[in-house]
Design an enzyme around this catalytic site. Structure first.
Site, PDB file in Angstrom:
ATOM      1  N   LEU A 182      26.855  31.526  59.260  1.00 27.69           N
ATOM      2  CA  LEU A 182      26.445  30.540  58.263  1.00 27.69           C
ATOM      3  C   LEU A 182      27.295  30.657  56.999  1.00 27.69           C
ATOM      4  CD1 LEU A 182      24.450  28.281  57.564  1.00 27.69           C
ATOM      5  CD2 LEU A 182      22.961  30.017  56.542  1.00 27.69           C
ATOM      6  N   LYS A 183      27.532  31.873  56.552  1.00 28.53           N
ATOM      7  CA  LYS A 183      28.380  32.099  55.365  1.00 28.53           C
ATOM      8  C   LYS A 183      29.744  31.432  55.561  1.00 28.53           C
ATOM      9  CE  LYS A 183      31.225  35.787  53.417  1.00 28.53           C
ATOM     10  NZ  LYS A 183      31.085  35.582  51.972  1.00 28.53           N
ATOM     11  N   ARG A 241      26.865  35.043  49.576  1.00 33.01           N
ATOM     12  CA  ARG A 241      27.210  36.424  49.234  1.00 33.01           C
ATOM     13  C   ARG A 241      26.389  37.360  50.111  1.00 33.01           C
ATOM     14  NH1 ARG A 241      30.165  40.781  48.019  1.00 33.01           N
ATOM     15  NH2 ARG A 241      29.284  42.116  46.406  1.00 33.01           N
ATOM     16  N   TRP A 254      20.682  49.668  46.304  1.00 32.05           N
ATOM     17  CA  TRP A 254      21.447  48.773  47.166  1.00 32.05           C
ATOM     18  C   TRP A 254      21.913  49.447  48.455  1.00 32.05           C
ATOM     19  CZ3 TRP A 254      24.810  45.649  43.142  1.00 32.05           C
ATOM     20  CH2 TRP A 254      23.948  44.907  42.336  1.00 32.05           C
ATOM     21  N   HIS A 268      29.020  33.177  38.974  1.00 34.39           N
ATOM     22  CA  HIS A 268      28.474  32.807  40.275  1.00 34.39           C
ATOM     23  C   HIS A 268      28.674  31.327  40.560  1.00 34.39           C
ATOM     24  CE1 HIS A 268      26.416  36.585  39.263  1.00 34.39           C
ATOM     25  NE2 HIS A 268      26.460  36.806  40.559  1.00 34.39           N
TER      26      HIS A 268
END
Length: 769
Positions: free
Chosen positions: A17-18, A525, A571, A704
């Site tokens: 999809l990205k 992202r 993260w 962004h």
């Protein structure tokens, strides 16, 4: 007894999809092609769940960018600045414009504000509400996805963000009203949507209400009862699933149990201590969905523990229970079997479960508790048991030298030599920077060539000599570019780094890495969180070589760029066999060693990024003190090894600071850079009200978005900042790193930024004179 999950990963097994969306943005594929690829991903997800044996499968858990943005478009909650655009572009392009902003064809529109989804590393687009906000159905996405699944023979449960969570995570864009006042306008539109779903033959609808894990006011609690009473009275034949996740219900427990819903989903990974109360007081006819398989981490489920919990629930509920993931699997990678040829050690891989494996775990837990096991199931159960025995005894996990170092920490290890005002005088003398010093947050655009050569080097298709020569060329070019446009504090560009956490994890003991463990952070992202499985230590310098090389090319100061301990912790997929505070201190000591080496190498400005400090904050305020104590202290351990003349920076993005500003001040960074452009400097208010004493770099443009701000726009934001902060304490910088941007827009934006800073200097100096 049935099985379900709250949502499935949507980026595709290999980030299909990205790649499709980014190709669409570059006009390499058509809208029709994009929709076709999306349809293929959705069908694969649905059929995968059906094949594994999930009984109740979700639809509308797919999104091209963000599920909150989807709801805003569904309800026609489109800010006024996009109204003209709406009449000139397709629905898809309007959608992406709201997410990213737009700057073409005489349109220059800033994107919606973006922030973290509760305490995850996922970002959502914040709904904007006006006092006279009107809602109306504006999208067929939810209906169309239900039909798509039905064509495959799958009667799904559509997933909707609940009306209270949707309103409460939004923002008022005018004074004089509370967004909760819009509930009466929003509920009829929810009812209209539900009616259309009922007409399609929908049996279950899932309402996601994670806001129930937060502290609610009396008005908010009453609004929950009002909303669900209204909707249930209108639709008595639709089975409502109320899904809470990310935390305990606590003082919202009685409210939640009183809501007129047919299925209650609870997160037992984070709220197991409430199960007994729920079993005692839940309505007999109401189904209890047990969120027992962790949707936010990648460790195997312990069948021995989970079956005991399920069996306890069965005593009260019989088979009137569902077995589920704690939350959507959006936060978990797709399939562990893709890692057979990966870099994860065999000993570690036996402890892991990605989304596909979690689906299998849910189904197997149902079989175990129903007693209908087959031969292959017995083998899986034995393998699960053996994995936990091996994990407990593993020498790969435990390093007593590291544990002893953490245990030996004392208070002076987290204190600078002198207070900020004394350090500031010494740093101004040492660094000789102008008023409104300009800098960037660290990374520069990662071109296709940069990514390609880095991958070839990683796969040993490129010699170290050739790769290093390439990096030298890129760094030299970046330094020259920064000098030419007049930036004051330079960076080396981070061309050798794949990700700000992954890069450091690869150089620290205690981490493992996947090849396909991608999860969505925002939009297109995607990140591949490191797998933090053991005690953490640094054996060799991680950043000194390239930072020192960059500094050798310029007489201007080059910042050392590091990721902070809390962000590395947050993260990563973090081990669950010891307190997070202990793991964080291990990382802090490793970063401390790197900070010391950078200073020895002559680097006088060192940035330790901590964008995840706010994200890691517990959802409930009564848990904040404990978390903030160890999180802030970990940062201070990493930073406090330097001399007064060495300037420590930190960076935070997309966070609300009002409620933790005192703790941010306690971090005692000499300079903090923050995101403020999308909020028009609103986020500065917390620093001003608190009288934050240290220096601040309020981001002046949004990285962004591909949109390039003009000089006047940046100057306008800086003028706003000077009305709030002392001029001598203001830095000028973008909101965040520039890794995801293209060079042409980066060059123009930074030139505009530097020009604006120089204009501000002239204005201030002329006023003084």
């Amino acid at each position: 007894m049935k099985t379900t999950v709250l949502g499935h990963p949507r980026i595709g097994e290999k980030r299909e999809l990205k790649k499709a969306i980014e190709s669409y943005w570059k006009n390499k594929i058509s809208e029709k092609d994009l929709l076709k690829i999306a349809s293929t991903i959705k069908k694969k997800n649905w059929l995968n769940q059906k094949e594994i044996g999930i009984d109740i499968i979700s639809s509308n858990d797919f999104s091209f960018y963000d599920q909150v943005l989807d709801m805003s478009l569904t309800f026609n909650c489109i800010p006024k600045r996009f109204k003209k655009l709406k009449d000139n572009v397709s629905f898809v392009d309007l959608y992406f414009a709201m997410a990213r902003g737009v700057q073409k064809d005489n349109f220059d529109i800033v994107a919606l504000e973006m922030t973290k989804w509760f305490d995850t590393n996922y970002h959502y687009l914040v709904p904007e509400f006006e006092k006279e906000q009107k809602f109306e159905l504006n999208s067929c996405k939810i209906i169309n996805e239900y039909r798509e699944a039905l064509d495959l023979g799958i009667n799904t449960k559509p997933v909707l963000i609940g009306p209270l969570t949707y309103l409460l995570i939004g923002k008022e864009k005018e004074n004089g009203f509370n967004r909760l006042d819009l509930l009466n306008r929003l509920l009829p539109v929810y009812a209209q949507l539900i009616k259309e779903l009922e007409n399609e033959g929908v049996t279950y609808i899932q309402f996601d209400e994670p806001y129930l894990s937060l502290d609610l006011t009396d008005k908010e609690q009453k609004s929950y009862l009002k909303a669900y009473t209204f909707l249930k009275e209108k639709f008595p034949n639709i089975k409502f699933i109320l899904a809470n996740y990310f935390g305990n219900l606590k003082d919202n427990l009685n409210l939640t149990l009183s809501l007129p819903v047919d299925v209650l989903h609870v997160d037992l990974v984070r709220g197991l201590d409430e199960l007994d109360i729920i079993l005692k007081h839940q309505k007999e006819e109401q189904i209890l969905s047990l969120g027992i398989v962790n949707g936010r981490n990648i460790w195997k489920n312990n069948f021995n523990i989970s079956t005991k919990i399920i069996n306890k629930a069965k005593v009260t509920k019989g088979n009137n229970i569902w077995i589920s993931s704690s939350c959507s699997l959006l936060h978990c990678p797709y399939d562990l079997t893709n890692e057979k040829k990966g870099s994860i050690p065999k000993e570690v891989i036996q402890w892991l479960a990605f989304s596909k494996q979690k689906l299998q775990e849910i189904v197997l837990l149902k079989k175990i508790t129903q007693g209908n096991l087959q031969g292959s199931d017995i083998k899986e159960i034995e393998a699960n048991k053996l994995a936990f025995i091996n994990k407990e005894k593993s020498t790969l996990i435990h390093n007593h030298k590291v544990k002893n170092r953490v245990n030996s920490l004392t208070k002076p290890d987290s204190l600078r030599n002198n207070v900020f005002l004394e350090r500031q005088k010494k740093q101004k003398e040492e660094l000789q920077l102008p008023l409104f010093p300009t800098t960037t947050i660290g990374s520069f655009p990662q071109t296709k060539e940069v990514r390609s050569l880095r991958l070839k080097y990683k796969n040993k298709q490129l010699s170290e000599e050739t790769y290093n020569s390439f990096l030298e060329k890129e760094i030299t070019s970046a330094i020259k570019f920064q000098e030419n446009i007049g930036l004051d504090v330079l960076v080396h560009g981070e061309f050798e780094r794949n990700d700000m956490v992954e890069y450091f994890g690869e150089r620290l003991a205690g981490f493992a890495f996947s090849n396909f463990g991608w999860v969505q952070s925002y939009g297109t992202r995607c990140v591949k969180p490191p797998i933090l499985f053991g005690d953490v230590s640094r054996e060799n310098p991680m950043t000194v070589k390239w930072t020192q090389y960059a500094q050798s090319l310029s007489k201007k100061h080059v910042k050392g760029m590091l990721t902070g301990p809390v962000t590395i912790l947050q993260w990563s997929f973090v081990r669950d066999d010891q307190p997070r505070a202990q793991t964080c201190n291990q990382i802090a000591l490793a970063i401390r060693d790197e900070v010391a080496d950078l200073e020895k190498a002559g680097i006088k400005i060192i940035q330790i990024d901590e964008p995840a400090i706010r994200e890691g904050l517990p959802l409930r305020k009564d848990n904040w003190t404990t978390y903030l104590s160890w999180a802030v202290n970990a940062f201070k351990i990493s930073a406090s090894v330097v001399k007064d003349t060495t300037q420590i920076h930190t960076h935070m993005c997309y966070s609300e600071f009002n409620d933790i500003i005192a703790n941010i001040s306690d971090m005692d960074a000499d300079v903090i850079t923050i995101e403020t452009s999308r909020s028009e400097m609103e986020l500065l208010d917390a620093f001003v009200d608190f009288k934050y004493p240290n220096e601040i770099g309020p981001g002046v443009y949004d990285i962004h978005s591909p949109r390039v701000p003009n000089i006047n726009e940046i100057e306008h934001l800086l003028i706003k900042a000077t009305k709030l902060l002392p001029e001598e304490n203001i830095w000028v910088n973008p909101d965040c790193g520039l890794k995801t941007r293209d060079w042409p827009e980066t060059i123009l934006a930074l030139k505009n930024m530097v020009t604006s800073a120089k204009l501000m200097r002239k204005k201030v100096l002329s006023t003084i004179q």
